[in-house]
Design a protein around this motif. Sequence first.
Motif, PDB file in Angstrom:
ATOM      1  N   VAL A 104      -8.052  -4.813  -2.068  1.00 56.23           N
ATOM      2  CA  VAL A 104      -8.784  -5.059  -3.309  1.00 56.23           C
ATOM      3  C   VAL A 104      -8.224  -4.097  -4.354  1.00 56.23           C
ATOM      4  O   VAL A 104      -8.189  -2.882  -4.128  1.00 56.23           O
ATOM      5  CB  VAL A 104     -10.298  -4.836  -3.142  1.00 56.23           C
ATOM      6  N   ILE A 105      -7.753  -4.632  -5.470  1.00 58.41           N
ATOM      7  CA  ILE A 105      -7.253  -3.799  -6.564  1.00 58.41           C
ATOM      8  C   ILE A 105      -8.282  -3.815  -7.686  1.00 58.41           C
ATOM      9  O   ILE A 105      -8.696  -4.893  -8.140  1.00 58.41           O
ATOM     10  CB  ILE A 105      -5.887  -4.308  -7.084  1.00 58.41           C
ATOM     11  N   GLY A 139     -18.938  -4.088  -7.318  1.00 62.67           N
ATOM     12  CA  GLY A 139     -20.081  -4.133  -6.403  1.00 62.67           C
ATOM     13  C   GLY A 139     -20.302  -5.519  -5.838  1.00 62.67           C
ATOM     14  O   GLY A 139     -20.642  -5.673  -4.660  1.00 62.67           O
ATOM     15  N   ALA A 140     -20.096  -6.546  -6.685  1.00 60.38           N
ATOM     16  CA  ALA A 140     -20.250  -7.928  -6.218  1.00 60.38           C
ATOM     17  C   ALA A 140     -19.155  -8.284  -5.217  1.00 60.38           C
ATOM     18  O   ALA A 140     -19.401  -9.013  -4.244  1.00 60.38           O
ATOM     19  CB  ALA A 140     -20.220  -8.887  -7.401  1.00 60.38           C
ATOM     20  N   ASN A 173     -13.265   1.843  -0.824  1.00 58.16           N
ATOM     21  CA  ASN A 173     -12.935   1.914   0.596  1.00 58.16           C
ATOM     22  C   ASN A 173     -11.480   2.353   0.727  1.00 58.16           C
ATOM     23  O   ASN A 173     -10.570   1.612   0.341  1.00 58.16           O
ATOM     24  CB  ASN A 173     -13.137   0.530   1.229  1.00 58.16           C
ATOM     25  N   PRO A 174     -11.216   3.558   1.264  1.00 56.15           N
ATOM     26  CA  PRO A 174      -9.839   4.085   1.274  1.00 56.15           C
ATOM     27  C   PRO A 174      -8.863   3.247   2.090  1.00 56.15           C
ATOM     28  O   PRO A 174      -7.651   3.291   1.856  1.00 56.15           O
ATOM     29  CB  PRO A 174      -9.999   5.492   1.868  1.00 56.15           C
ATOM     30  N   GLN A 175      -9.352   2.469   3.063  1.00 56.78           N
ATOM     31  CA  GLN A 175      -8.461   1.625   3.863  1.00 56.78           C
ATOM     32  C   GLN A 175      -8.115   0.307   3.152  1.00 56.78           C
ATOM     33  O   GLN A 175      -7.150  -0.361   3.507  1.00 56.78           O
ATOM     34  CB  GLN A 175      -9.099   1.290   5.215  1.00 56.78           C
TER      35      GLN A 175
END
Length: 654
Positions: free
Chosen positions: A222-223, A205-206, A235-237
């Motif tokens: 982002v992993i 969340g941060a 976010n799927p993209q």
Amino acid sequence: MSSIESVLTERRVFAPHDAFRQAATVSGMEGYLALCQAAEQDYTGFWAELARNEIDWHTPFSEILDESQAPFYRWFADGTLNASHNCIDRHLATRGNKTALIFEADDGTVTNITYKELHQRVCRFANALKKQGIGLGDRVIIYLPMSIEAIVAMQACARIGAIHSVVFGGFSAKSLHERIVDVGAKLIITADGGLRGGKAVALKGAVDEALALGGCDGVEKVIAYQRTGVEIIMNPQRDLWWHEVEAAENDYCEPTWVSAEHPLFILYTSGSTGTPKGVQHSTGGYLLGTIMSMKWVFDHKATDIFWCTADVGWITGHSYVAYGPLALGSTQVVFEGIPTYPDAGRFWKMIEQHKVSIFYTAPTAIRSLIKLGGDLPNHYDLSSLRLLGTVGEPINPEAWMWYHKVVGKERCPIADTWWQTETGSHMIAPLPGAIPAKPGSCTRPLPGIIVDIVEEDGTHIDGTGGGLLVVKKPWPSMIRNIWGNPERFRKAYFPEELKGLYLAGDSAHRDEDGYFWIMGRIDDVLNVSGHRLGTMEIESALVANPLVAEAAIVGKPHDIKGESIVAYVVLKGERPEGDAAKTIAAQLRDWVGKEIGPIAKPDEIRFGENLPKTRSGKIMRRLLRSLAKGEEITSDISTLDNPAILEQLKHSTI
């Protein structure tokens, strides 16, 4: 600048026990002095021989030290290597089935991972990063809880030549955003959350909040590691699950061979105001510093169970969790939780359970544990311990004595280590089989580390005396630059008036035996009626009182004396109020007057249930200075473990 006065009197000396000395890597003062003499006679040759012997090189170096662009020094620059190979691959043939990490989760669950298993995990994740377009020189932000995954992520970046920047999981979205922007990150590795003291801490969340602030266009992916199972927005993209990206990857990833001067990581210094300062470290020199300090200061043996309690978000967790112990093929404990959950016996129970032999923690943790149960270690079997260490700030002599007697049972040497984010590895510390210890002193410099005490204009202070602590010669593990800001680097660490000396930012005193005593940050030196006093010594006097668990000293402007002394005090019992507080405050003032002298008596004493600390345990003295002056605190306090304590301390003047 007039010399800084040392007002602390400490005469106790503890020589290494014969059995420890005889088995030590560096045995006796003659062994230590022989190493120092070798470095003095051929400084670059001394470090070159160690680098050749201790590091696996893909391409051997022919250059040792390049000073042509000073202060931007370069060590072993034409040699190539890989940090991950040096930490994992080179152990596989001889100790592949040896336990590398003993991970204890917040809830007590224990997971062991061997070097062979760690190699497979690092390779799979490195391959996953490559598939996301990460390669040589790309910057990766790591924002994870203390975990096996945090170490895997760091090692995977090192394996493919990516530059990692670990951000401590307690930092706010705003602080995270500043670091993402400054480093120019291409990818972020995070988790859904973490667990600390039985409570979930949000992380993904941060990251979402930080990216929403803008200016992070370079971030492509982002992993997220699934740790707590809490529901998060994906976010799927952009967002990917860790377990999914590595599932189909190969168990082997060829190391990317990089120059010794290739940046291994960028670590932002904590607790400072203004723009974050990205400390840039090399690969070869940094690795050498962590290896030699593990051998010299911790006297590391193949059979040791090593435990450094630091989070990988700090330099201590880089040097003495993610790199140094692994480079030596050590078995080490990695801990997710806090020392007081589910109770104040957690550390001692873990030492007993895992048979820890080397224990390295912070003085502030030691003082907190004294307050919560000074007798608690006696209820656990700590006989596996053979060496203790402290890190982060000077340790008060009385806390040192408790550590020595109650935890170490008067048989374990204590390595009180002075070093910094910028130095990369230990600089001043007692070699435990060689140098007699003095409670509160970090004793003598490591072989090959040339330190001094000088005036503000760089003039050497001869013999005993106090002043600015400096390093006179470049050393392999030193900071190479401030990321993207070479001018700031030059001004901060090599100011013109010091004529090429490295400015540590600490004040120190050298005694008649050549031992160094850190007196606090230069900014913390008090000027009281013309006397320049170090805060650490007054704090030590207060902590020596049987009533006191912790103390922090700051100064505030005074019309007559220049500065007055403000003491923030945590008692071993309950926080006093009213007449009881006045009585104890008077007792403590008299105590300091007797221990040090009337000049050091605090003008104000503020009692609190605790002190404002980061989650790593560091006391935030700049906040205490603001409180003492009556200033509103407008800086970021998201890293505080206990922000509510500020309000209590604001209204507790006596």
